[in-house]
Design an enzyme around this catalytic site. Structure first.
Site, short mmCIF file in Angstrom:
data_model
loop_
_atom_site.label_atom_id
_atom_site.label_comp_id
_atom_site.label_asym_id
_atom_site.label_seq_id
_atom_site.Cartn_x
_atom_site.Cartn_y
_atom_site.Cartn_z
N ARG A 21 0.83 -1.21 0.00
CA ARG A 21 0.00 0.00 0.00
C ARG A 21 0.86 1.25 0.00
NH1 ARG A 21 -3.27 0.05 4.88
NH2 ARG A 21 -1.50 -1.12 5.67
N ASN A 39 -6.37 -2.51 2.42
CA ASN A 39 -6.34 -3.94 2.69
C ASN A 39 -7.76 -4.45 2.85
OD1 ASN A 39 -3.56 -4.26 2.65
ND2 ASN A 39 -3.33 -4.19 4.86
#
Length: 92
Positions: A21, A39
């Protein structure tokens, strides 16, 4: 002026807990995109990015490039018009 689009990309593979990320956020900000990388409970990462189509295409290429942290097995994308309301690029 280039029309703005929304890229929705579901990234499958070993992409949680490896800096994926953060890496995605860095690439998106370099491209001038807004959105988030999130997520998901099933192990995927959901990437939402808005901006000009060429920059969103480039982010998609990078997600599939093999240079990401972790291992990307599959990226499933969909496209729509930009929705707006996004500021910056967040890791969620």
């Amino acid at each position: 002026m280039t029309d703005r689009v929304r890229l929705t990309a579901w990234v499958h593979g070993s992409v949680q807990g490896v800096g994926f990320r953060w890496w995605t956020r860095s690439r998106a900000l370099e491209l001038g995109l807004v959105g988030h990388a999130t997520n998901r409970p099933d192990g995927r990462v959901l990437v939402i990015a808005e901006g000009p189509r060429p920059e969103c295409d480039r982010l998609l290429e990078l997600l599939r490039s093999g240079t990401t942290p972790g291992v990307v097995d599959l990226v499933v994308e969909s496209w729509s018009g930009a929705v707006g309301g996004l500021v910056g690029f967040d890791e969620r």
